[in-house]
Design a protein around this motif. Structure first.
Motif, short mmCIF file in Angstrom:
data_model
loop_
_atom_site.label_atom_id
_atom_site.label_comp_id
_atom_site.label_asym_id
_atom_site.label_seq_id
_atom_site.Cartn_x
_atom_site.Cartn_y
_atom_site.Cartn_z
N HIS A 44 87.48 7.63 88.03
CA HIS A 44 86.15 7.62 88.43
C HIS A 44 86.09 8.21 89.82
O HIS A 44 86.87 8.31 90.57
CB HIS A 44 85.48 6.07 88.39
N TYR A 45 84.86 9.07 90.05
CA TYR A 45 84.71 9.81 91.25
C TYR A 45 83.65 9.23 92.38
O TYR A 45 83.52 9.88 93.22
CB TYR A 45 84.34 11.49 90.91
N ASP A 46 82.91 8.40 91.91
CA ASP A 46 82.24 7.65 92.83
C ASP A 46 82.84 6.62 93.99
O ASP A 46 84.05 6.17 93.70
CB ASP A 46 81.16 6.69 92.05
N HIS A 47 82.42 6.47 95.07
CA HIS A 47 82.85 5.42 95.77
C HIS A 47 81.87 4.67 96.72
O HIS A 47 80.77 4.63 95.77
CB HIS A 47 83.68 6.14 97.00
N LEU A 48 82.03 4.08 97.60
CA LEU A 48 81.04 3.15 98.31
C LEU A 48 80.08 3.64 99.06
O LEU A 48 79.12 2.98 99.66
CB LEU A 48 81.90 1.99 98.96
N GLY A 49 79.92 5.10 99.52
CA GLY A 49 78.81 5.59 100.34
C GLY A 49 79.06 5.51 101.76
O GLY A 49 80.05 5.38 102.32
N VAL A 50 77.67 5.17 102.06
CA VAL A 50 77.66 4.86 103.67
C VAL A 50 77.23 3.81 103.96
O VAL A 50 76.03 3.12 103.45
CB VAL A 50 76.84 5.99 104.22
N LYS A 51 77.93 2.90 104.78
CA LYS A 51 77.74 1.75 105.21
C LYS A 51 77.62 1.41 106.72
O LYS A 51 78.64 1.70 107.53
CB LYS A 51 78.68 0.47 104.70
N HIS A 52 76.35 0.90 107.17
CA HIS A 52 76.36 0.72 108.76
C HIS A 52 76.84 2.02 109.26
O HIS A 52 77.34 2.22 110.37
CB HIS A 52 77.11 -0.47 109.38
N ASP A 53 76.27 3.29 108.81
CA ASP A 53 76.42 4.44 109.68
C ASP A 53 77.92 5.02 109.45
O ASP A 53 78.19 5.76 110.22
CB ASP A 53 75.78 4.44 110.87
N THR A 54 78.56 4.22 108.74
CA THR A 54 80.18 4.73 108.48
C THR A 54 80.16 5.19 107.09
O THR A 54 79.73 4.57 106.14
CB THR A 54 80.93 3.62 108.82
N ILE A 55 80.98 6.25 106.89
CA ILE A 55 81.30 6.85 105.66
C ILE A 55 82.42 6.28 105.27
O ILE A 55 83.36 6.60 105.81
CB ILE A 55 81.18 8.59 105.80
N ASN A 70 85.19 7.30 102.47
CA ASN A 70 85.30 8.55 101.90
C ASN A 70 86.28 8.28 100.57
O ASN A 70 86.33 8.92 99.61
CB ASN A 70 85.97 9.55 102.58
N GLY A 71 86.92 7.08 100.30
CA GLY A 71 87.34 6.75 99.06
C GLY A 71 88.51 7.93 98.58
O GLY A 71 88.48 8.20 97.48
N ALA A 72 89.55 8.35 99.60
CA ALA A 72 90.27 9.27 99.08
C ALA A 72 91.53 8.78 98.03
O ALA A 72 91.78 9.50 97.10
CB ALA A 72 91.20 9.75 100.45
N HIS A 99 96.02 -1.49 98.94
CA HIS A 99 96.61 -1.40 100.30
C HIS A 99 95.72 -1.74 101.18
O HIS A 99 94.56 -2.12 101.12
CB HIS A 99 97.03 0.05 100.24
N ALA A 100 96.33 -1.57 102.56
CA ALA A 100 95.37 -2.09 103.59
C ALA A 100 94.10 -1.31 103.98
O ALA A 100 93.13 -1.86 104.46
CB ALA A 100 96.30 -1.92 104.83
N ASN A 101 93.92 -0.19 103.31
CA ASN A 101 92.63 0.59 103.60
C ASN A 101 91.69 0.49 102.14
O ASN A 101 90.73 1.29 102.16
CB ASN A 101 92.92 2.08 103.88
N TYR A 102 92.31 -0.32 101.32
CA TYR A 102 91.39 -0.35 100.15
C TYR A 102 90.09 -0.88 100.52
O TYR A 102 89.77 -2.11 101.28
CB TYR A 102 92.03 -1.44 99.41
N HIS A 103 88.79 -0.24 100.23
CA HIS A 103 87.40 -0.39 100.11
C HIS A 103 87.17 -0.54 101.74
O HIS A 103 86.30 -1.37 102.21
CB HIS A 103 86.91 -1.68 99.38
N ARG A 104 87.94 0.39 102.70
CA ARG A 104 87.55 0.45 104.05
C ARG A 104 87.26 1.93 104.38
O ARG A 104 87.61 2.89 103.37
CB ARG A 104 88.92 -0.09 104.69
N ALA A 105 86.50 2.02 105.39
CA ALA A 105 86.40 3.50 105.90
C ALA A 105 87.68 4.28 106.34
O ALA A 105 87.37 5.47 106.39
CB ALA A 105 85.37 3.30 107.08
N THR A 106 88.79 3.60 106.38
CA THR A 106 89.95 4.17 106.72
C THR A 106 90.71 4.82 105.45
O THR A 106 91.99 5.17 105.51
CB THR A 106 90.77 3.36 107.32
N ASP A 107 90.11 4.72 104.21
CA ASP A 107 90.95 5.15 103.13
C ASP A 107 90.69 6.83 103.18
O ASP A 107 89.84 7.20 102.39
CB ASP A 107 90.38 4.82 101.72
#
Length: 558
Positions: free
Chosen positions: A349-360, A362-364, A512-520
Motif C-alpha cells: 500500500h502506498y497511502d499513509h496518514l497524511g498531515v496532522k496538526h500541521d505535521t507531515i 511521511n511513512g517511509a 518500531h519506535a517511529n511506527y505511525h509517527r511523524a519521525t518515520d
C-alpha cells in the motif's frame, strides 16, 4: 500497516499471549581444502541482482518526501504519489490493465469520509442517553442515524449462532437494530455451551464476529451490551474521547461481500456500537436481575430460551458530516507466456496518514518501503521479459490505497478485480520491510513471514526454499502463531485475498519506535536490508510464476 486500538483488544477480542518460538539453531560448517568455484548465477539470481539499495533509496526519497504530504487517501498528496507510481510502471514497460478507467493504470473508487458531530443520543421513554457517555461507535462506519430515527430494537441474547444453537432463530432483524450481550452462553456450572471453533476457544467473545453475524441476518446496527458498571464505562469513554472523535473512512459500496466471522476488522455496512450496562438493559427492556434470570434459564436449558421481556421503542440520533472522496489503486500488468491466464499478485500500500496538526507523516517504512520494493520487483521482472525470460504466468503489481483507513484498497480490488480471482494463484504482500523492530538487534538480517502456511503448504515450502537457496535471512514466524496478540495477520492488504481463499504471504519487519509517527522518515531506512527482503519476495515470485503446476490450496488455518 493498519493500526489497532487498546479498546478494540479489550472489548472486541480477548488476546492470548503468542506461543513461544524456539531459538534458531546455529550451525557451523567446516570445510577442508580450497573453496569450490562458484557456480554460474541462475536466471533468477541474475534478475534479483537488479534490486539494489541505491534504486530503492532514489524512489523512496521521492515517495516519502514532504511534497507528497503523507499520501493520505483521497488527498492531493495521494494523487501526486499515484501519478509518480503510474509514470514508473509505464517507464518500466508494464501495461495498464484497468479497462473502464480514464487512466488504465488507475482503479478509481469512492470512500465516505465521516466526521463526528456533537449531539448524538438515544431516547427511551423520557430517558436520554448521550453519545460518548453511554454509547459509542468504534471503527470506520457511517452513521445510519443522521436524523432522529425511530427504532424498535430486537434483543438477540448473546448474538451467536453455531450448529443447532442460534440466538437468531425465529427473529426478524432485517433493517432493525439488534441488542446483544458481550460474552458467550454458559451452562449452570460456568462451562461454555459452544465448542471451540478451530484453535479459538473464545471465538464468540469477539464483538466483531457478532457484528458480522448480525450483518449476515440483515441488521441495520448492533448494540453490544457490556457488563462493566456504567461508571467504569463512562470513565473509559472520557479517556478515549479524542480517539473516538477522529474522522473515519468507509466504503459505501464494497461490492460482493463475504460474511467473515473470523475477521478482526469491523464489517462494512452495519453500525457497531458499545453501550453502558444501563443503556443496554434499557434497550433490551429489562433490569440486571431480569437479564441474569434469562442467562440462568438459558444455561439450564442448554439452548436459547424466550427472553420474557420486550425491547421498548427508541429514538436514535447520531449526526455526522459525511463527504465522498475518490481515491485510486495503482496497477501494472506483466503478461505471461504459456500460462498467462493464471495471475500472481504482488502488492503493497502506498497511502499513509497524511498531515496532522500541521505535521507531515511521511511513512517511509509504512509503507513507502513496500511500495518501492514492488517497483523494484516490477522492474526486474520486466527486464527479464525484455531479455526473453519473461514469466510463464502473468504478474499483476498492485499498489493499494486506503490501507491505513481499513484495508479499503484491497477490499475494493478483491470485490472488483480487474483479473479473475479464480485465476489468481497467490498474493505476495509487502508492508513495512525497511527497519529493524523492537524484537531484533540491528545486526540480524531477518524478515517476519505471516500467513504463508494458512492456505497452501506449497506456498510456505516455496518461500522457505527460496530463502534457503538464495537470501539466507532469518525467517521469523512469531506473528504467525494462533491468537497472536497484535493480530498482524488481519492488518494488511493480503488479508482480503486470504479471506477469499487465495494463498498469501505477508512480508514485514513489524513495528518500531517511529511506527505511525511523524519521525518515520527516509534517513532511518536500512536500504541494504530492504533490498535483501525484496529479493526474497522476488525469488518466491519467480518460482510461483514459472513452476509447472499452480500451487494447491490445501489448508485453512484460522
Amino acid at each position: 500497516m493498519l493500526k489497532t486500538y487498546a479498546l478494540a483488544a479489550l472489548l472486541l477480542a480477548g488476546a492470548l499471549p503468542a506461543a513461544a518460538q524456539p531459538a534458531p539453531t546455529k550451525i557451523k560448517l567446516k570445510t577442508k581444502g580450497p573453496a569450490p568455484t562458484p557456480a554460474a548465477p541462475t536466471l533468477s539470481q541474475t534478475y534479483a541482482a537488479l534490486i539494489q539499495p541505491a534504486d530503492l533509496r532514489a524512489h523512496l526519497t521521492v515517495v516519502a518526501s514532504d511534497a507528497f504530504q503523507g499520501r493520505e487517501a483521497g488527498q492531493p498528496g495521494q494523487k501526486l504519489a499515484a501519478e509518480y507510481l503510474v509514470k514508473q510502471l509505464a517507464e518500466i514497460g508494464l501495461q495498464g490493465p484497468v479497462s473502464d478507467s480514464d487512466n488504465p493504470y488507475l482503479q478509481h473508487f469512492q470512500l465516505t469520509h465521516s466526521t463526528y458531530a456533537p449531539g448524538g443520543y438515544i431516547k427511551i421513554g423520557a430517558q436520554r442517553y448521550d453519545y460518548l457517555k453511554d454509547w459509542f461507535s468504534y471503527g470506520p462506519m457511517p452513521s445510519p442515524f443522521l436524523t432522529e430515527t425511530a427504532s424498535q430494537p430486537v434483543f438477540a441474547g448473546f448474538g451467536v449462532e453455531q450448529g443447532a444453537y442460534s440466538d437468531y432463530a425465529g427473529l426478524d432483524v432485517k433493517d432493525r437494530d439488534v441488542v446483544v450481550m458481550m460474552g458467550e452462553p454458559q451452562d449452570e456450572r460456568g462451562r461454555k455451551l459452544l465448542k471451540p471453533i478451530g484453535r479459538k476457544a473464545d471465538y464468540w467473545e469477539s464483538g466483531l464476529r457478532k457484528a458480522a453475524l448480525a450483518k449476515a441476518h440483515g441488521a441495520r446496527s448492533i448494540f453490544l451490551m457490556t457488563f462493566a458498571p456504567t461508571a467504569d464505562f463512562r470513565k473509559q469513554t472520557t479517556e478515549l474521547g479524542e480517539s473516538l472523535r477522529e474522522p473515519a473512512f468507509s466504503l459505501p459500496d464494497p461490492g460482493p461481500e463475504i460474511i467473515d466471522t473470523v475477521a478482526e476488522n469491523i464489517p462494512p455496512g452495519i453500525g457497531v456500537y458499545f453501550t453502558s450496562q444501563d443503556l443496554g438493559l434499557a434497550m433490551a427492556g429489562t433490569t440486571l436481575n431480569g437479564l441474569l434470570s434469562y442467562v440462568r434459564a438459558l444455561g439450564r436449558a442448554g439452548r436459547p430460551v424466550p427472553a420474557g421481556f420486550q425491547a421498548p421503542a427508541a429514538a436514535i440520533y447520531l449526526p455526522q458530516t459525511q463527504l465522498p472522496l475518490t481515491t485510486e489503486n495503482v496497477l501494472g500488468f506483466l503478461e505471461g507466456s504459456d500460462k498467462k491466464d493464471e495471475v500472481l499478485v504482488v502488492s503493497a500500500h502506498y497511502d499513509h496518514l497524511g498531515v496532522k496538526h500541521d505535521t507531515i507523516y511521511n511513512g517511509a517504512d509504512d509503507d513507502g518501503s513496500g511500495t518501492v520494493a514492488v517497483l523494484a520487483l516490477a522492474k526486474a521482472f520486466a527486464q527479464a521479459k525484455k531479455d526473453g525470460y519473461g514469466p510463464r504466468r502473468s504478474i499483476l503489481f498492485v499498489l493499494m490505497t486506503a490501507e491505513e483507513e481499513g484495508l479499503f484498497g484491497s477490499e475494493y480490488y478483491t470485490a472488483h478485480p480487474v483479473l479473475p480471482l479464480a485465476s489468481t494463484i497467490a498474493d505476495l504482500n509487502i508492508d513495512m520491510v525497511g527497519r529493524t523492530d523492537r524484537k531484533h538487534s540491528a545486526k540480524r538480517h531477518f524478515v517476519c513471514i505471516v500467513g504463508s502456511d494458512k492456505l497452501s503448504s506449497e506456498l510456505h515450502a516455496i518461500n522457505e526454499a527460496a530463502n534457503r537457496d538464495y537470501t539466507h535471512l532469518e525467517l521469523d514466524y512469531h506473528f504467525n502463531v494462533p491468537d497472536e496478540p497484535e493480530h498482524i495477520y488481519y492488518r494488511s492488504d493480503h488479508y482480503n485475498f486470504a479471506r477469499r481463499k487465495i494463498p498469501v504471504i505477508f512480508y514485514t519487519t513489524g513495528e518500531h519506535a517511529n511506527y505511525h509517527r511523524a519521525t518515520d522518515d527516509v534517513e532511518k531506512i536500512e536500504f541494504d536490508k530492504l533490498a535483501e527482503r525484496a529479493q526474497l519476495v522476488f525469488y518466491t515470485a519467480w518460482e510461483l510464476a514459472n513452476r509447472e503446476g499452480r500451487i494447491v490450496v490445501d489448508s485453512n488455518k484460522p
